[in-house]
Design a protein around this motif. Structure first.
Motif, PDB file in Angstrom:
ATOM      1  N   ASP A  21     -66.303 -43.986 -12.124  1.00  0.00           N
ATOM      2  CA  ASP A  21     -65.806 -45.349 -11.944  1.00  0.00           C
ATOM      3  C   ASP A  21     -66.828 -46.249 -11.264  1.00  0.00           C
ATOM      4  OD1 ASP A  21     -64.341 -45.105  -8.775  1.00  0.00           O
ATOM      5  OD2 ASP A  21     -65.093 -43.384  -9.887  1.00  0.00           O
ATOM      6  N   LEU A  22     -67.846 -45.660 -10.605  1.00  0.00           N
ATOM      7  CA  LEU A  22     -68.886 -46.445  -9.960  1.00  0.00           C
ATOM      8  C   LEU A  22     -70.114 -46.638 -10.844  1.00  0.00           C
ATOM      9  CD1 LEU A  22     -68.883 -44.886  -6.360  1.00  0.00           C
ATOM     10  CD2 LEU A  22     -67.719 -46.971  -7.141  1.00  0.00           C
ATOM     11  N   ALA A  23     -70.196 -45.886 -11.925  1.00  0.00           N
ATOM     12  CA  ALA A  23     -71.386 -45.901 -12.770  1.00  0.00           C
ATOM     13  C   ALA A  23     -71.312 -46.978 -13.843  1.00  0.00           C
ATOM     14  CB  ALA A  23     -71.573 -44.533 -13.420  1.00  0.00           C
ATOM     15  N   ALA A  24     -72.465 -47.339 -14.359  1.00  0.00           N
ATOM     16  CA  ALA A  24     -72.534 -48.313 -15.448  1.00  0.00           C
ATOM     17  C   ALA A  24     -71.960 -47.705 -16.721  1.00  0.00           C
ATOM     18  CB  ALA A  24     -73.976 -48.741 -15.671  1.00  0.00           C
ATOM     19  N   ILE A  32     -71.340 -27.131 -11.872  1.00  0.00           N
ATOM     20  CA  ILE A  32     -72.446 -27.912 -11.322  1.00  0.00           C
ATOM     21  C   ILE A  32     -71.940 -29.340 -11.130  1.00  0.00           C
ATOM     22  CG2 ILE A  32     -74.855 -28.591 -11.627  1.00  0.00           C
ATOM     23  CD1 ILE A  32     -74.931 -26.338 -13.847  1.00  0.00           C
ATOM     24  N   VAL A  33     -71.712 -29.711  -9.884  1.00  0.00           N
ATOM     25  CA  VAL A  33     -71.115 -31.007  -9.576  1.00  0.00           C
ATOM     26  C   VAL A  33     -72.242 -32.010  -9.308  1.00  0.00           C
ATOM     27  CG1 VAL A  33     -69.494 -32.270  -8.124  1.00  0.00           C
ATOM     28  CG2 VAL A  33     -69.125 -29.829  -8.588  1.00  0.00           C
ATOM     29  N   THR A  34     -72.265 -33.077 -10.099  1.00  0.00           N
ATOM     30  CA  THR A  34     -73.317 -34.090 -10.004  1.00  0.00           C
ATOM     31  C   THR A  34     -72.685 -35.467 -10.054  1.00  0.00           C
ATOM     32  OG1 THR A  34     -74.900 -32.636 -11.137  1.00  0.00           O
ATOM     33  CG2 THR A  34     -75.423 -34.977 -11.080  1.00  0.00           C
ATOM     34  N   ALA A  35     -73.002 -36.310  -9.080  1.00  0.00           N
ATOM     35  CA  ALA A  35     -72.508 -37.680  -9.090  1.00  0.00           C
ATOM     36  C   ALA A  35     -73.358 -38.514 -10.050  1.00  0.00           C
ATOM     37  CB  ALA A  35     -72.568 -38.285  -7.691  1.00  0.00           C
ATOM     38  N   LEU A  36     -72.712 -39.421 -10.754  1.00  0.00           N
ATOM     39  CA  LEU A  36     -73.447 -40.318 -11.641  1.00  0.00           C
ATOM     40  C   LEU A  36     -74.169 -41.406 -10.846  1.00  0.00           C
ATOM     41  CD1 LEU A  36     -70.851 -40.575 -14.531  1.00  0.00           C
ATOM     42  CD2 LEU A  36     -73.137 -39.556 -14.658  1.00  0.00           C
ATOM     43  N   VAL A  37     -73.668 -41.704  -9.666  1.00  0.00           N
ATOM     44  CA  VAL A  37     -74.320 -42.632  -8.737  1.00  0.00           C
ATOM     45  C   VAL A  37     -73.984 -42.187  -7.313  1.00  0.00           C
ATOM     46  CG1 VAL A  37     -74.294 -44.662 -10.254  1.00  0.00           C
ATOM     47  CG2 VAL A  37     -72.332 -44.203  -8.798  1.00  0.00           C
ATOM     48  N   ASP A  38     -74.859 -42.576  -6.366  1.00  0.00           N
ATOM     49  CA  ASP A  38     -74.539 -42.442  -4.940  1.00  0.00           C
ATOM     50  C   ASP A  38     -74.121 -41.033  -4.521  1.00  0.00           C
ATOM     51  OD1 ASP A  38     -74.324 -43.550  -2.399  1.00  0.00           O
ATOM     52  OD2 ASP A  38     -72.175 -43.952  -2.619  1.00  0.00           O
TER      53      ASP A  38
END
Length: 294
Positions: A123-126, A87-93
């Motif tokens: 790398d884009l997430a807080a 299950i591929v989920t982006a942490l942002v965007d």
């Protein structure tokens, strides 16, 4: 093994070569999907004009399904014989959605396929975003890997080797980017995310690709919804193992609506065995399927 389907033509992997085939009439309306093991006859040379025929589909070890919506009676087989659902989920965007992950977990448990949560764009997430998102499933034995756009997905690769794994997620979360890193010559198209936070569809069909270290990875088109109309209420509860044990204390025929109607799940959550968010997600899925009207 069927590794690709395109307009009535089936790309098959046979003895380390690619064979294109069509479905024989005697199969009737039986569907052939990526991951199927099939028997072929005819021209098996793999030449540019060669065309074999699929005459038999082997019994499937697992079948991963979804419906377009929760009230859609038509189920779609995503892949056959998968060992693992990634299950591929982006942490942002686009931003992560716990409800989508819960739906995929239900589908994985229903199909008898091992789930793996892959969090991309770390790398884009807080700081702490991955840990906060993982907290929703802290009561489950759910394996989780985190990837960054500038690093090789080494941990993910280790979990894929030797298995038939299918990647699924919303458009724009980075599935095809991962596949291109896992299989350098895959050349899967990649795209960005629109201004409203929705990804553009880049993969248009499911395709199975051989991993350099052994095993297969199946990239699928990005989905906007993951319906569960094909899953029975009992299987839906089984997809929430942190709640299923508490449901054993419910009265016979309990529809798990609320404590006022005798459901024991509220007390189970109050005692700390599962999170309120998980119970809310479970009841939301029940309501969306029409199993009860809240």
């Amino acid at each position: 093994m069927v590794v690709g389907v395109d307009r009535g033509r089936y790309t098959c992997w046979l003895d380390d070569q690619v064979v294109v085939a069509m479905r024989a009439r005697e199969l009737g309306r039986k569907s052939v999907v990526v991951g199927d093991r099939v028997a072929l006859v005819g021209d098996l040379s793999g030449g540019p004009d060669a065309l074999a025929r699929i005459v038999r589909i082997a019994e499937r070890r697992s079948v991963l399904r979804r419906t377009a919506d929760d009230d859609d009676p038509y189920e779609r087989v995503i892949v056959a014989n998968a060992d693992q659902l990634v299950i591929v989920t982006a942490l942002v965007d686009p931003p992560p959605r716990t409800g989508f992950v819960d739906r995929c977990l239900v589908a994985a448990f229903d199909a008898g396929v091992d789930p793996l949560l892959c969090l991309t764009k770390a790398d884009l997430a807080a700081d702490g975003a991955a840990e906060e998102f993982r907290r929703h499933w802290s009561a489950l034995d759910l394996p989780v890997v985190t990837t960054r756009r500038d690093d090789e997905p080494v941990e993910l690769e280790e979990r894929l080797n030797g298995r038939l794994s299918v990647l699924i997620g919303h458009s724009g979360v980075g599935k095809s980017t991962l596949v291109n890193r896992l299989v350098p010559d895959a050349e899967r198209a990649t795209g960005g995310v629109s201004a409203v936070g929705k990804g553009r569809h880049t993969s248009t069909s499911a395709v199975a690709l051989a991993l350099p270290g052994g095993g297969w990875v199946i990239d699928t088109p990005g989905v906007r919804s993951f319906g569960l109309a094909h899953v029975s209420p009992a299987s839906l509860l089984a997809g929430f193992p942190d709640l299923a044990e508490g449901a054993e204390e419910c009265p016979p025929g309990c529809e798990h609506r609320s404590a006022e109607e005798g459901c024991a799940l509220d007390e189970w959550v109050a005692e700390g065995h599962a999170s309120p968010e998980r119970l809310a997600s479970y009841r939301y899925l029940l309501a969306s399927r029409g199993d009860f009207v809240s």
